[in-house]
Design an enzyme around this catalytic site. Structure first.
Site, PDB file in Angstrom:
ATOM      1  CD  GLU A  22      80.497  13.619   1.359  1.00 29.39           C
ATOM      2  OE1 GLU A  22      80.603  14.831   1.631  1.00 29.39           O
ATOM      3  OE2 GLU A  22      80.025  13.195   0.277  1.00 29.39           O
ATOM      4  CG  ASP A 251      66.238  56.829  19.494  1.00 31.46           C
ATOM      5  OD1 ASP A 251      65.725  57.115  18.413  1.00 31.46           O
ATOM      6  OD2 ASP A 251      66.242  55.663  19.961  1.00 31.46           O
ATOM      7  CE  LYS A 273      63.060  62.358  17.542  1.00 34.83           C
ATOM      8  NZ  LYS A 273      62.906  62.135  16.089  1.00 34.83           N
ATOM      9  N   GLY A 304      65.539  52.077  16.395  1.00 33.76           N
ATOM     10  CA  GLY A 304      64.810  50.902  16.820  1.00 33.76           C
ATOM     11  C   GLY A 304      63.885  50.412  15.724  1.00 33.76           C
ATOM     12  CB  ALA A 335      58.095  47.136  17.151  1.00 32.05           C
ATOM     13  CG  MET A 386      55.352  55.349  19.199  1.00 26.88           C
ATOM     14  SD  MET A 386      56.073  56.654  18.162  1.00 26.88           S
ATOM     15  CE  MET A 386      55.372  56.223  16.563  1.00 26.88           C
ATOM     16  N   GLY A 415      59.124  44.077  23.849  1.00 27.50           N
ATOM     17  CA  GLY A 415      59.185  42.823  23.105  1.00 27.50           C
ATOM     18  C   GLY A 415      60.593  42.404  22.738  1.00 27.50           C
TER      19      GLY A 415
END
Length: 468
Positions: A22, A251, A273, A304, A335, A386, A415
């Site tokens: 090997e 953001d 934002k 995200g 998410a 959201m 999370g």
């Protein structure tokens, strides 16, 4: 430095491997990447080497090593596993000034085989002088993860155009500037994405405009999904673009851990934002992206989760394309999947949910106008993004359409991050739970039978049994 790194040209060179086990096979695998002619001397071969010999890919001498085996060889590797045989190979090869390597015995070797990252023709060699092979392997794995799979294609693509660039751009400094911009520009990115036609068209435009002295290497924009927050969930492409970016637009949902992965000298623009507190409107962000790209910069727009799931990626892509800006989209772990995994919630389950629906719980007008009857259907999982501020009303609408008040729900706040909270209850309690636990977000609401599977539940002030 005891070992000086070199790249040995083995094209049509005869190389000898002593051994058929090997360890010998591992060295043969490496040498097969070259254009060398391989000779193996060993009484027996393992299955892998025997197959290569049968296919004519190596020449097998089925006997013990002899001194004359070294004649006309350019490189020798001893891997028989017999110390006396390998030691003899080393002595005889050194006497002939042949480069020789003994597997795992650097003291008897005139060269060592480094850890290699192969993106032919780009090759990266990593060595520790034989002192820390495990460290070398770990470094190789890290570098492998950072380099795009088509890096070799990019090198070959550039080589195709080297004569043309040399003929139209006078002076070494001018050509160096051209190639520096090229390797960080949209044409190179098209090569890395496997779009050879777009890359070729773009390169022809760059080369043909060079004699006129026009620096028209317009920049590009990458809409990059960075997942729910844990840097370990970044894709390889996302990390590479973050390391190459000239400008990063982000953001408030982008965690510090993610921003730490951005190239340190990149310009960072925070557009901030947030619900009810937009520091920059979407139209302003769109114009900013175009402005920066037209200045010749590689712009990375961090988002995200995934850019195309409630991330306005579609709007930004359309605006950039309308203004003829090269744009690519890098998907991220959204998410729903990221939070479900860390909370131990299967979004689909053969016994409980045969479908999953993603919905938004917020719009500028308040609660969105959704098909609540469809969302209240049985045997599905509903994930609401959201939805914290409208959680109570969301629950009411679903119950009004027939979804049981005892339907299990789970709220996953922040999370995948160290401060993650997983809160469990039932649908009728959703609004009160959000207020009682002062959930601020970012958070996702998971509604359906699978929510009863939630693990690592955060202790609540008023524990509630989940109805299954």
């Amino acid at each position: 430095m005891r070992y000086f790194p070199l790249f040995h040209d083995l094209r049509d060179a005869a190389c000898l491997v002593v051994g058929g086990n090997e360890a010998a096979a591992r060295k043969v695998r490496l040498l097969q990447r070259t254009e060398a002619r391989l000779h193996i001397v060993a009484p027996e071969l393992n299955e892998e080497l025997a197959a290569l010999a049968s296919a004519g890919e190596v020449e097998w001498h089925a006997r013990r090593f002899r001194a004359k085996d070294l004649e006309d060889k350019s490189l020798v590797i001893a891997a028989s596993g017999d110390e006396r045989v390998d030691g003899r190979v080393s002595r005889l090869a050194r006497a002939r000034r042949l480069p020789v390597n003994l597997v795992d015995r650097p003291a008897l070797s005139s060269f060592i085989v480094p850890g290699m990252v192969d993106r032919n023709p780009v090759t990266i060699a990593i060595g520790s002088g034989g002192s820390a092979p495990v460290l070398v392997r770990q470094l190789r794995e890290r570098i492998e993860a950072l380099l795009p799979a088509r890096l070799g294609d990019l090198a070959r693509f550039a080589d195709r155009f080297r004569p043309a660039v040399k003929s139209v751009i006078p002076g070494e400094e001018g050509r160096r500037h051209f190639w520096s911009r090229f390797f960080r520009g949209p044409v190179a990115e098209a090569v890395l994405q496997g779009d050879d036609r777009r890359a070729t068209d773009g390169m022809l435009t760059l080369v043909n405009s060079a004699p006129e002295g026009r620096d028209n290497q317009q920049g590009s924009v990458a809409l990059v999904g960075v997942g729910p927050g844990d840097p370990d969930l970044l894709t390889f492409r996302a990390l590479r673009l973050m390391q190459e970016a000239d400008v990063v637009v982000h953001d408030r949902l982008i965690s510090e851990g993610i921003l730490d992965c951005v190239r340190r000298d990149a310009e960072r623009i925070h557009v901030g934002k947030a619900k009810g507190a937009h520091s920059m409107s979407q139209d302003e962000i769109n114009r900013l992206l175009v402005q920066q790209a037209r200045a010749g910069k590689l712009v990375v727009r961090l988002k995200g989760g995934d850019p195309f799931i409630f991330g306005r990626g579609g709007e930004e892509q359309a605006y950039l394309q309308t203004h003829e800006i090269a744009v690519q989209v890098v998907p991220g772990i959204t998410a729903a999947t990221g939070c479900a995994a860390t909370a131990g919630i299967p979004l689909t389950h053969r016994d409980m949910a045969s479908a999953v629906t993603f919905a938004t719980g917020y719009s500028r007008e308040g609660l969105p106008d959704l098909d609540w009857q469809a969302l209240a259907a049985a045997r599905q999982t509903l994930v609401v993004y959201m939805g914290v501020s409208n959680g109570g009303e969301i629950a009411k609408r679903l119950m009004d359409k027939g979804l049981s008040a005892q339907t299990p729900i789970a709220v996953v706040e922040k999370g995948t991050l160290p401060e993650q909270r997983v809160l469990g209850s039932h649908l009728a309690d959703l609004g009160d739970l959000l207020k009682r636990e002062q959930v601020e977000g970012p958070a996702v609401l998971m509604i359906g039978s699978v929510a009863a599977s939630a693990q690592n539940l955060t202790p609540a002030e008023t524990p509630l049994a989940l109805a299954v």
